[in-house]
Write a protein that holds these residues in place. Structure first.
Motif, PDB file in Angstrom:
ATOM      1  N   UNK A  37       0.828  -1.204   0.000  1.00 55.16           N
ATOM      2  CA  UNK A  37       0.000   0.000   0.000  1.00 55.16           C
ATOM      3  C   UNK A  37       0.867   1.260   0.000  1.00 55.16           C
ATOM      4  N   UNK A  38       1.931   1.234   0.801  1.00 58.61           N
ATOM      5  CA  UNK A  38       2.813   2.399   0.870  1.00 58.61           C
ATOM      6  C   UNK A  38       3.512   2.607  -0.474  1.00 58.61           C
ATOM      7  N   UNK A  87      -4.474   6.011   2.528  1.00 57.49           N
ATOM      8  CA  UNK A  87      -5.643   5.733   3.366  1.00 57.49           C
ATOM      9  C   UNK A  87      -5.673   4.261   3.750  1.00 57.49           C
ATOM     10  N   UNK A  88      -5.430   3.437   2.721  1.00 59.70           N
ATOM     11  CA  UNK A  88      -5.407   2.002   2.966  1.00 59.70           C
ATOM     12  C   UNK A  88      -4.283   1.649   3.947  1.00 59.70           C
ATOM     13  N   UNK A  89      -3.137   2.299   3.776  1.00 62.54           N
ATOM     14  CA  UNK A  89      -2.003   2.038   4.662  1.00 62.54           C
ATOM     15  C   UNK A  89      -2.359   2.352   6.112  1.00 62.54           C
ATOM     16  N   UNK A  90      -3.086   3.460   6.306  1.00 69.98           N
ATOM     17  CA  UNK A  90      -3.462   3.844   7.666  1.00 69.98           C
ATOM     18  C   UNK A  90      -4.368   2.796   8.299  1.00 69.98           C
ATOM     19  N   UNK A  91      -5.307   2.276   7.477  1.00 74.18           N
ATOM     20  CA  UNK A  91      -6.214   1.245   7.986  1.00 74.18           C
ATOM     21  C   UNK A  91      -5.430  -0.004   8.385  1.00 74.18           C
ATOM     22  N   UNK A  92      -4.502  -0.402   7.496  1.00 72.23           N
ATOM     23  CA  UNK A  92      -3.706  -1.602   7.761  1.00 72.23           C
ATOM     24  C   UNK A  92      -2.856  -1.432   9.015  1.00 72.23           C
ATOM     25  N   UNK A  93      -2.347  -0.227   9.166  1.00 70.50           N
ATOM     26  CA  UNK A  93      -1.512   0.069  10.320  1.00 70.50           C
ATOM     27  C   UNK A  93      -2.306  -0.091  11.613  1.00 70.50           C
ATOM     28  N   UNK A  94      -3.534   0.445  11.605  1.00 76.91           N
ATOM     29  CA  UNK A  94      -4.408   0.303  12.773  1.00 76.91           C
ATOM     30  C   UNK A  94      -4.675  -1.168  13.070  1.00 76.91           C
TER      31      UNK A  94
END
Ligand SMILES: [Zn+2]
Ligand SMILES: [Zn+2]
Lengths: 173, 341
Positions: free
Chosen positions: A136-137, A143-150
């Motif tokens: 994703x990065x 946005x997707x990266x942030x979700x995955x990170x969470x």
């Protein structure tokens, strides 16, 4: 057609498309061999190209670790190694660095791990999420990266909760 | 010869503590100097779960260093449970500690894991056995980075192979007085040992307390390294220091006693004490205690050496002490402790 690296006629040609970019490689016999490539006819051409690219691109001249990207110069400067993969990527040069640090010793004769560990559910899931996050990065999908990170952050508590539930179902111990 | 020191702690006239530690890294994870924020967080999560699940000690405490106050982190450093480097690093990092404080496992220090077992007095064999037991338990849960030729892999070439480091913390005041420390340092160098100060790497020696460790971790078995340490290095250090003490007692006993008694009087009456001064004086009184010249146990002195450190004083005062208050409070703690002896 001439060789990319000198004026001799090229005998190895290959075109590849990587990330939408076309890449052409043309080499004379000498340079093909220098790049670790055997002459055509002995090996499938695809293999030749891979070897050439491995031999010539900055990632693969043997100057960077394919796993973590560190160069041997960086290792030498900091005296810090990048990852377990570095030990094979820089086998020869690291060997002398290690011998120096270890007063001439060069091989381990102590304990060895007594069993290969099977990855837990947590590790498998975490690894999968990490790979997705990396992708994703790279694709700039932030946005997707942030979700995955969470999700990755929550994973450890989730898995813990799962395990507690399982243990509770057993009636405790 | 194995003399039972005071309170049954072996050889504690010279040896403060003995310690065994292992450097371990997880396979398929970059070492910390190349790890992203997420990657170091992942190492933390993986390690934390395993450290709390495995039966490592009767009670294991986990601390997330990011969540601790600087004061709490300094307390851990002063107790030798984490390193200064670990305390000050900006990575995600944590530590698992047994409630008796003999075991501590630093996560994301220089390597993914630094496992140590520490005991008072000369008990290297015991710490080694415990360390091997803990490592075996962890190895069932974690996939360590291992290489056919170089053994357990580390971020630093000085730790590959066994990853094992033995340390002994010794008090060498007599060798200092008789000017023989340089000789010991030279001998240590020839044996590939490294000599450091009270707080390990990069720290000054305070109060003639030195930490001696092996440098070579490759090409020998864990047992070979350990045996050399237990059977020749530690006994030799103890012997050197004890002979120097005997020489001083024979040749200069009045001068020696004068130094010890002066130090003791200052500690019993000072109203303001700096930490370096306190350590220097405590070092002399420690020598006095082991020779029976002062009425005070060695263990009391060793505890004071920790209690006079800044974070411990602030914690005991339960407030943030100003510089002057700290000097006053340190003197008070020392006076009170010594007068109870
Ligand atoms: Zn050419
Ligand atoms: Zn690497």
């Amino acid at each position: 057609m001439k060789c990319d690296l000198c004026n001799k006629p090229a005998v190895v040609h290959e075109v590849s498309i990587n990330n939408g970019k076309k890449k052409e490689v043309h080499l004379c016999l000498e340079h093909a061999q220098a790049a670790g490539v055997a002459i055509p006819g002995q090996q499938p051409i695809n293999k030749l190209l891979t070897k050439f690219v491995i031999g010539q691109s900055p990632k693969s001249t043997g100057k960077e670790c394919p796993d973590c990207g560190i160069t041997f110069a960086q290792i030498k400067r900091s005296n810090l190694i990048g990852c377990p993969g570095c030990y094979n990527a820089f086998r020869d040069s690291l060997g002398s660095l290690i011998e120096q640090a270890q007063y001439g010793a060069s091989s381990h004769i102590g304990r060895v791990p007594n069993r290969k560990h099977t990855p837990s559910q947590f590790e498998l899931r975490a690894k999968k999420l990490m790979n997705e996050l990396d992708a994703a990065v790279t694709a700039e999908q932030y946005e997707r990266a942030a979700i995955l990170r969470d999700r990755l952050n929550k994973l450890s508590t989730e898995v813990q909760a799962d395990e507690d539930e399982v243990q509770g179902g057993d009636g405790g111990s | 010869m194995n003399i039972d020191g005071d309170n049954g702690i072996p050889d504690n006239d010279v040896v403060l503590t003995t310690r065994s530690r292992l450097a371990r890294n997880l396979a398929d994870h970059p070492f910390l100097n190349r790890a992203s924020d997420m990657q170091s967080a992942l190492v933390m999560q993986t390690a934390q779960r395993v450290l709390l699940d495995a039966p490592l000690s009767e009670k294991t405490l986990w601390m997330d260093l990011d969540e601790l106050t600087p004061l709490d982190r300094s307390l851990l450093v002063e107790r030798h449970l984490i390193s200064r480097h670990h305390s000050e690093s900006s990575l995600h990092r944590g530590v698992a500690i047994s409630s008796d404080e003999h075991m501590s496992i630093m996560v994301n220090e220089e390597d993914h894991l630094r496992i140590q077992v520490i005991q008072r007095g000369s008990r290297l064999d015991e710490t080694f056995e415990q360390l091997m037991r803990i490592d075996a338990l962890l190895e069932q849960q974690l996939d360590y980075a291992f290489h056919d030729q170089w053994g357990y892999l580390s971020v630093c070439p000085t730790n590959v192979g066994t990853g094992i480091r033995f340390s002994v913390m010794v008090h060498l005041p007599a060798l200092r007085i008789t000017n023989e420390l340089a000789k010991v340092q030279r001998a240590a160098k020839e044996l590939h040992l490294v000599v450091r100060g009270y707080y390990g790497e990069g720290s000054e020696s305070t109060g003639q307390i030195y930490q001696v460790s092996n440098q070579v971790t490759l090409g020998r078995t864990e047992e070979e390294i350990q045996e050399e340490f237990s059977k020749s290095i530690i006994p030799a250090l103890i012997d050197y220091e004890r002979s120097a003490r005997n020489v001083l007692m024979k040749k200069n006993s009045m001068l020696l006693d004068d130094r010890i008694q002066r130090a003791y009087s200052v500690l019993c009456s000072a109203r303001l004490l700096k930490v370096d001064e306190a350590m220097k004086l405590l070092s002399r009184v420690r020598l006095g205690a082991s020779l029976g010249h002062v009425d005070c146990s060695i263990q009391t002195i060793d505890e004071l050496l920790v209690q006079v450190q800044p974070a411990h004083l602030n914690q005991q005062a339960q407030s943030t002490l100003s510089d002057n208050d700290e000097l006053e409070y340190r003197a008070l703690i020392v006076r009170n402790t010594l007068s109870q002896q």
